[in-house]
Write a protein that holds these residues in place. Structure first.
Motif, PDB file in Angstrom:
ATOM      1  N   ILE A  53       0.503  -1.359  -0.622  1.00  0.00           N
ATOM      2  CA  ILE A  53       0.293   0.091  -0.156  1.00  0.00           C
ATOM      3  C   ILE A  53       1.558   1.194   0.021  1.00  0.00           C
ATOM      4  CG2 ILE A  53      -0.234   0.209   2.491  1.00  0.00           C
ATOM      5  CD1 ILE A  53      -2.961   0.805   0.060  1.00  0.00           C
ATOM      6  N   MET A  54       1.844   0.939   0.955  1.00  0.00           N
ATOM      7  CA  MET A  54       2.314   2.534   0.876  1.00  0.00           C
ATOM      8  C   MET A  54       3.356   2.936  -0.823  1.00  0.00           C
ATOM      9  SD  MET A  54       1.480   3.490   3.360  1.00  0.00           S
ATOM     10  CE  MET A  54       3.076   5.213   3.204  1.00  0.00           C
ATOM     11  N   LYS A  55       3.944   1.736  -1.571  1.00  0.00           N
ATOM     12  CA  LYS A  55       4.490   1.975  -2.578  1.00  0.00           C
ATOM     13  C   LYS A  55       3.508   1.636  -4.242  1.00  0.00           C
ATOM     14  CE  LYS A  55       6.553  -1.992  -1.000  1.00  0.00           C
ATOM     15  NZ  LYS A  55       7.297  -2.743  -1.405  1.00  0.00           N
ATOM     16  N   ILE A  56       1.991   1.818  -3.580  1.00  0.00           N
ATOM     17  CA  ILE A  56       1.244   2.825  -4.776  1.00  0.00           C
ATOM     18  C   ILE A  56       1.169   3.527  -5.489  1.00  0.00           C
ATOM     19  CG2 ILE A  56      -1.045   1.378  -6.059  1.00  0.00           C
ATOM     20  CD1 ILE A  56      -1.550  -0.991  -4.252  1.00  0.00           C
ATOM     21  N   LYS A  57       1.138   3.630  -6.723  1.00  0.00           N
ATOM     22  CA  LYS A  57       0.783   5.023  -7.069  1.00  0.00           C
ATOM     23  C   LYS A  57       0.388   5.219  -7.936  1.00  0.00           C
ATOM     24  CE  LYS A  57       5.788   6.393  -7.179  1.00  0.00           C
ATOM     25  NZ  LYS A  57       7.506   5.381  -7.222  1.00  0.00           N
ATOM     26  N   SER A  58      -0.421   3.988  -8.429  1.00  0.00           N
ATOM     27  CA  SER A  58      -1.469   4.335  -9.783  1.00  0.00           C
ATOM     28  C   SER A  58      -2.497   2.537  -9.923  1.00  0.00           C
ATOM     29  CB  SER A  58      -1.221   4.401 -11.135  1.00  0.00           C
ATOM     30  OG  SER A  58      -0.257   3.980 -11.694  1.00  0.00           O
ATOM     31  N   ILE A  59      -2.763   2.522 -10.715  1.00  0.00           N
ATOM     32  CA  ILE A  59      -3.881   1.306 -11.059  1.00  0.00           C
ATOM     33  C   ILE A  59      -2.414   0.863 -11.812  1.00  0.00           C
ATOM     34  CG2 ILE A  59      -5.722  -0.013 -11.775  1.00  0.00           C
ATOM     35  CD1 ILE A  59      -7.363   1.844 -10.520  1.00  0.00           C
ATOM     36  N   LYS A  60      -1.856   1.712 -12.763  1.00  0.00           N
ATOM     37  CA  LYS A  60      -1.436   1.117 -13.854  1.00  0.00           C
ATOM     38  C   LYS A  60       0.020   0.589 -13.310  1.00  0.00           C
ATOM     39  CE  LYS A  60      -2.452   4.057 -17.470  1.00  0.00           C
ATOM     40  NZ  LYS A  60      -2.025   5.469 -17.975  1.00  0.00           N
ATOM     41  N   GLU A  61       0.128   0.454 -12.279  1.00  0.00           N
ATOM     42  CA  GLU A  61       1.669  -0.194 -11.915  1.00  0.00           C
ATOM     43  C   GLU A  61       0.893  -1.815 -11.766  1.00  0.00           C
ATOM     44  OE1 GLU A  61       3.323   0.446  -7.341  1.00  0.00           O
ATOM     45  OE2 GLU A  61       3.576   1.862  -8.243  1.00  0.00           O
ATOM     46  N   ILE A  62       0.011  -1.583 -10.910  1.00  0.00           N
ATOM     47  CA  ILE A  62      -0.986  -2.314 -10.082  1.00  0.00           C
ATOM     48  C   ILE A  62      -1.385  -3.449 -11.065  1.00  0.00           C
ATOM     49  CG2 ILE A  62      -2.541  -3.874  -8.918  1.00  0.00           C
ATOM     50  CD1 ILE A  62      -3.051  -1.145  -7.094  1.00  0.00           C
ATOM     51  N   ALA A  63      -1.204  -3.205 -12.592  1.00  0.00           N
ATOM     52  CA  ALA A  63      -1.578  -3.974 -13.716  1.00  0.00           C
ATOM     53  C   ALA A  63      -1.012  -4.761 -14.071  1.00  0.00           C
ATOM     54  CB  ALA A  63      -2.296  -3.118 -14.478  1.00  0.00           C
ATOM     55  N   ALA A  64       0.546  -4.068 -14.420  1.00  0.00           N
ATOM     56  CA  ALA A  64       1.588  -4.213 -15.062  1.00  0.00           C
ATOM     57  C   ALA A  64       2.370  -5.179 -13.881  1.00  0.00           C
ATOM     58  CB  ALA A  64       2.614  -2.758 -15.180  1.00  0.00           C
ATOM     59  N   GLU A  65       2.333  -4.812 -12.476  1.00  0.00           N
ATOM     60  CA  GLU A  65       3.025  -6.332 -12.017  1.00  0.00           C
ATOM     61  C   GLU A  65       2.594  -7.374 -11.831  1.00  0.00           C
ATOM     62  OE1 GLU A  65       5.979  -7.335  -8.990  1.00  0.00           O
ATOM     63  OE2 GLU A  65       5.812  -5.021  -9.462  1.00  0.00           O
ATOM     64  N   LEU A  66       1.219  -7.602 -11.738  1.00  0.00           N
ATOM     65  CA  LEU A  66       0.402  -8.424 -11.767  1.00  0.00           C
ATOM     66  C   LEU A  66      -0.452  -9.411 -13.297  1.00  0.00           C
ATOM     67  CD1 LEU A  66      -2.087  -7.783  -9.282  1.00  0.00           C
ATOM     68  CD2 LEU A  66      -0.438  -9.576  -9.160  1.00  0.00           C
ATOM     69  N   GLY A  67       0.560  -8.527 -14.379  1.00  0.00           N
ATOM     70  CA  GLY A  67      -0.032  -9.052 -15.859  1.00  0.00           C
ATOM     71  C   GLY A  67      -1.040  -8.852 -16.530  1.00  0.00           C
ATOM     72  N   TYR A  68      -1.746  -8.228 -15.954  1.00  0.00           N
ATOM     73  CA  TYR A  68      -3.639  -7.759 -16.503  1.00  0.00           C
ATOM     74  C   TYR A  68      -3.071  -6.037 -17.275  1.00  0.00           C
ATOM     75  CZ  TYR A  68      -4.490 -11.861 -13.921  1.00  0.00           C
ATOM     76  OH  TYR A  68      -4.472 -13.048 -13.525  1.00  0.00           O
ATOM     77  N   SER A  69      -4.056  -5.534 -17.602  1.00  0.00           N
ATOM     78  CA  SER A  69      -4.884  -4.362 -18.464  1.00  0.00           C
ATOM     79  C   SER A  69      -5.415  -3.815 -17.352  1.00  0.00           C
ATOM     80  CB  SER A  69      -5.312  -4.673 -19.580  1.00  0.00           C
ATOM     81  OG  SER A  69      -6.843  -4.406 -19.486  1.00  0.00           O
ATOM     82  N   PRO A  70      -4.927  -2.280 -17.041  1.00  0.00           N
ATOM     83  CA  PRO A  70      -5.666  -1.763 -15.878  1.00  0.00           C
ATOM     84  C   PRO A  70      -7.289  -1.607 -15.598  1.00  0.00           C
ATOM     85  CG  PRO A  70      -3.983  -0.404 -17.019  1.00  0.00           C
ATOM     86  CD  PRO A  70      -3.572  -1.746 -17.799  1.00  0.00           C
ATOM     87  N   SER A  71      -7.967  -1.284 -17.082  1.00  0.00           N
ATOM     88  CA  SER A  71      -9.307  -0.887 -17.413  1.00  0.00           C
ATOM     89  C   SER A  71      -9.702  -3.447 -17.771  1.00  0.00           C
ATOM     90  CB  SER A  71      -9.827  -1.003 -18.914  1.00  0.00           C
ATOM     91  OG  SER A  71      -8.606  -2.097 -19.905  1.00  0.00           O
ATOM     92  N   TYR A  72      -8.915  -4.523 -17.494  1.00  0.00           N
ATOM     93  CA  TYR A  72      -9.568  -5.354 -17.110  1.00  0.00           C
ATOM     94  C   TYR A  72     -10.229  -5.520 -15.404  1.00  0.00           C
ATOM     95  CZ  TYR A  72      -9.856 -10.205 -16.066  1.00  0.00           C
ATOM     96  OH  TYR A  72     -10.384 -11.551 -15.160  1.00  0.00           O
ATOM     97  N   LEU A  73      -8.795  -5.069 -15.380  1.00  0.00           N
ATOM     98  CA  LEU A  73      -8.498  -5.361 -13.260  1.00  0.00           C
ATOM     99  C   LEU A  73      -9.816  -4.173 -12.081  1.00  0.00           C
ATOM    100  CD1 LEU A  73      -4.570  -5.729 -12.047  1.00  0.00           C
ATOM    101  CD2 LEU A  73      -6.696  -7.034 -11.850  1.00  0.00           C
TER     102      LEU A  73
END
Length: 90
Positions: A53-73
């Motif tokens: 939680i302290m390192k997250i800057k955007s949904i795009k970052e989460i999606a890239a880390e998990l290998g999904y598109s931001p809109s799909y997530l």
């Protein structure tokens, strides 16, 4: 390291008091994991957010880390959890 743990603890406490019906919310998340209602992807997103939680800057970052598109997530999370991914992060 202690500072990071204290920050995570404060965030968890904040979420508990901020969410309406937090007891029911946490029970429903646990039941959903057991019943596999929310699915592996949604559970992975929740786990990633809670652990980073302290390192997250955007949904795009989460999606890239998990290998999904931001809109799909975003769509999947809203569909399974009933709140938007951005609301959960906030």
């Amino acid at each position: 390291m202690i500072n990071a743990y204290v920050n995570q603890l404060l965030i968890h406490i904040y979420r508990i008091f901020r969410m309406e019906g937090s007891e029911n919310y946490h029970k429903s998340v646990e039941e959903a994991k057991v019943k596999r209602i929310i699915g592996f992807t949604t559970y992975s997103v929740i786990r990633y957010i809670d652990n980073n939680i302290m390192k997250i800057k955007s949904i795009k970052e989460i999606a890239a880390e998990l290998g999904y598109s931001p809109s799909y997530l975003s769509h999947l999370f809203k569909d399974k959890m009933g709140i938007t991914l951005q609301q959960y992060i906030n």
